[in-house]
Design a protein around this motif. Structure first.
Motif, PDB file in Angstrom:
ATOM      1  N   VAL A 144      42.882  47.596  43.653  1.00 13.98           N
ATOM      2  CA  VAL A 144      41.506  47.121  43.749  1.00 13.98           C
ATOM      3  C   VAL A 144      41.245  46.562  45.141  1.00 13.98           C
ATOM      4  CG1 VAL A 144      41.467  46.590  41.286  1.00 13.98           C
ATOM      5  CG2 VAL A 144      42.040  44.803  42.925  1.00 13.98           C
ATOM      6  N   TYR A 148      39.134  40.978  45.097  1.00 15.36           N
ATOM      7  CA  TYR A 148      39.638  40.683  43.763  1.00 15.36           C
ATOM      8  C   TYR A 148      41.104  40.229  43.771  1.00 15.36           C
ATOM      9  CZ  TYR A 148      35.465  43.372  42.651  1.00 15.36           C
ATOM     10  OH  TYR A 148      34.167  43.825  42.574  1.00 15.36           O
ATOM     11  N   GLN A 150      44.485  38.060  43.592  1.00 17.55           N
ATOM     12  CA  GLN A 150      44.919  36.993  42.702  1.00 17.55           C
ATOM     13  C   GLN A 150      46.035  36.183  43.383  1.00 17.55           C
ATOM     14  OE1 GLN A 150      43.536  36.712  39.318  1.00 17.55           O
ATOM     15  NE2 GLN A 150      42.115  37.976  40.487  1.00 17.55           N
ATOM     16  N   PRO A 302      42.934  38.919  35.775  1.00 18.78           N
ATOM     17  CA  PRO A 302      41.662  39.565  36.099  1.00 18.78           C
ATOM     18  C   PRO A 302      41.276  40.618  35.059  1.00 18.78           C
ATOM     19  CG  PRO A 302      43.421  40.475  37.454  1.00 18.78           C
ATOM     20  CD  PRO A 302      44.026  39.355  36.671  1.00 18.78           C
ATOM     21  N   PHE A 304      38.600  43.834  34.512  1.00 19.67           N
ATOM     22  CA  PHE A 304      37.748  44.763  35.243  1.00 19.67           C
ATOM     23  C   PHE A 304      37.061  45.727  34.273  1.00 19.67           C
ATOM     24  CE2 PHE A 304      41.280  43.654  38.040  1.00 19.67           C
ATOM     25  CZ  PHE A 304      40.628  43.277  39.208  1.00 19.67           C
ATOM     26  N   VAL A 306      35.563  49.433  34.831  1.00 24.03           N
ATOM     27  CA  VAL A 306      35.641  50.476  35.865  1.00 24.03           C
ATOM     28  C   VAL A 306      35.142  51.801  35.300  1.00 24.03           C
ATOM     29  CG1 VAL A 306      37.195  51.586  37.515  1.00 24.03           C
ATOM     30  CG2 VAL A 306      37.707  49.277  36.718  1.00 24.03           C
ATOM     31  N   ILE A 312      34.114  49.340  40.381  1.00 23.69           N
ATOM     32  CA  ILE A 312      34.214  48.169  39.517  1.00 23.69           C
ATOM     33  C   ILE A 312      32.795  47.670  39.231  1.00 23.69           C
ATOM     34  CG2 ILE A 312      35.065  45.796  39.339  1.00 23.69           C
ATOM     35  CD1 ILE A 312      37.358  46.614  41.197  1.00 23.69           C
ATOM     36  N   TYR A 315      33.410  42.144  36.506  1.00 21.28           N
ATOM     37  CA  TYR A 315      34.677  41.496  36.796  1.00 21.28           C
ATOM     38  C   TYR A 315      34.638  40.043  36.318  1.00 21.28           C
ATOM     39  CZ  TYR A 315      38.061  38.870  39.640  1.00 21.28           C
ATOM     40  OH  TYR A 315      39.047  38.023  40.068  1.00 21.28           O
ATOM     41  N   ASP A 316      35.770  39.583  35.811  1.00 19.35           N
ATOM     42  CA  ASP A 316      35.890  38.184  35.420  1.00 19.35           C
ATOM     43  C   ASP A 316      37.378  37.849  35.338  1.00 19.35           C
ATOM     44  OD1 ASP A 316      35.299  35.597  34.634  1.00 19.35           O
ATOM     45  OD2 ASP A 316      33.783  36.234  33.180  1.00 19.35           O
ATOM     46  N   ARG A 317      37.667  36.584  35.082  1.00 16.74           N
ATOM     47  CA  ARG A 317      39.050  36.152  34.909  1.00 16.74           C
ATOM     48  C   ARG A 317      39.207  35.507  33.542  1.00 16.74           C
ATOM     49  NH1 ARG A 317      40.666  33.399  40.758  1.00 16.74           N
ATOM     50  NH2 ARG A 317      40.178  35.222  42.049  1.00 16.74           N
ATOM     51  N   LEU A 331      31.278  40.448  28.890  1.00 23.50           N
ATOM     52  CA  LEU A 331      31.055  41.289  30.052  1.00 23.50           C
ATOM     53  C   LEU A 331      29.916  42.256  29.761  1.00 23.50           C
ATOM     54  CD1 LEU A 331      34.755  42.163  30.971  1.00 23.50           C
ATOM     55  CD2 LEU A 331      33.247  40.623  32.212  1.00 23.50           C
TER      56      LEU A 331
END
Length: 334
Positions: A144, A148, A150, A302, A304, A306, A312, A315-317, A331
């Motif tokens: 990615v 993004y 980490q 993370p 995704f 896609v 992408i 996106y979130d965590r 999402l």
């Protein structure tokens, strides 16, 4: 004249009495000798037990430090804070595979240096911003973009307090803890009091452990909801970092699910899908038949969304917290 002689005699007796009172009496000397004898005859067992109790208390405190170094969960302003080796690396500290009191078993928690990779994994990434690598069915495999990244990797020492001048972490008597790990994801550490090196009554075993459910959560407990308003199929993926491999891409494991396009190409139709226990997949394996025993390590991961062109779209965590109800993640794809 006789009166003067009597007075003089009395004065001499008084001087003699005063001279006698300047020394110790026989009774006083006897009492002093008796006290000295009692002190000398007092056994040293009490002093020894006090010292051994302090050593034992130190040992138990060190076992707690080992547990926290592997995984620790605390709360600050009603927010869960996760720390420890498994949060940074996604795996347990490496061990030799056999229960051993060799101090080297705890080296992975003390520092990243030559010789501590006792399981043969010699290429552990140091803590930094690392780009996730996705392995999907439709979108294929790709790294990615930089936004993004980490914060993952080894950032020891996880054990600092209690390490001696030789760089070893030992119990209160200078003996190593017995350390081992299991394929099921358990990390055990034990004070071996009955090995002949520890005095009674401190010659019994005391076991500690970080069990698999202390630092992992089954896939089936994750709650991720996705709404796809777009006219294209999407893949929702969670990227899991595991700092034990020979290449960057192999350090990432992807669990994913395909989301169908909006029906009839009409964006206003909502298509919501939840990651249920029967929907997880992994490239090369297909559907995961046992999501109840497939685990995600504690920490942030993370998420995704896609499409087939590797774009992408969301996106979130996700913060995974063991032994807790997992938060629901929402999402949307327009």
């Amino acid at each position: 004249m006789s009166t003067l002689i009597a007075t003089h005699s009395i004065g001499k007796n008084r001087c003699r009495a005063q001279a006698k009172q300047q020394g110790f009496t026989l009774l006083e000397l006897v009492l002093v000798m008796l006290i000295i004898g009692l002190i000398a005859s007092t056994p040293l067992a009490f002093i020894d037990n006090q010292d051994n109790q302090l050593r034992y208390d130190e040992t138990l405190a060190k076992m707690k430090l080992i547990e926290r170094a592997v995984y620790n969960q605390s709360t600050y302003q009603n927010q869960s804070l996760l720390s420890g080796f498994v949060v940074d690396n996604g795996v347990l500290p490496p061990t030799s595979g056999m229960a051993s009191q060799d101090p080297s078993e705890l080296f992975p928690l003390i520092g990243k240096k030559d010789g501590w990779n006792i399981d043969g994994a010699n290429d552990w990434v140091t803590f930094s911003g690392i780009k996730p690598y996705l392995k999907l069915a439709i979108a294929g495999e790709f790294e990615v973009p930089p936004p993004y990244t980490q914060l993952k990797g080894y950032r020891g020492p996880y054990l600092q307090e209690g390490v001696d001048s030789e760089g070893e972490f030992l119990d209160g008597w200078g003996v190593g803890f017995e350390v081992s790990s299991s394929a099921a994801g358990d990390y055990q550490f034990t004070y071996i009091g009955d090995d002949g090196s520890h005095p009674a009554p401190f010659n019994t075993r005391v076991s500690g452990a970080v069990s698999s459910l202390d630092w992992q959560v089954p896939l089936s407990q994750l709650n991720i909801n996705v709404t796809n308003y777009s006219t294209t199929v999407q893949e929702v993926a969670i990227a899991v970092f595991q700092n034990k491999a020979v290449s960057d891409d192999e350090r990432w494991t992807t669990y994913y699910f395909s989301i169908a396009a909006a029906s009839g190409g009409v964006p206003s139709i909502e298509r919501t899908v939840t990651f249920s226990s029967s929907e997880w997949q992994k490239k090369g394996i297909g559907s995961i038949s046992n999501p109840e025993t497939t685990y995600i390590p504690a920490g942030q991961h993370p998420i995704f969304v896609v499409d087939s062109t590797q774009v992408i779209n969301a996106y979130d965590r996700l913060l995974v917290i063991p032994r807790s109800t997992q938060p629901s993640l929402q999402l949307e794809v327009d």
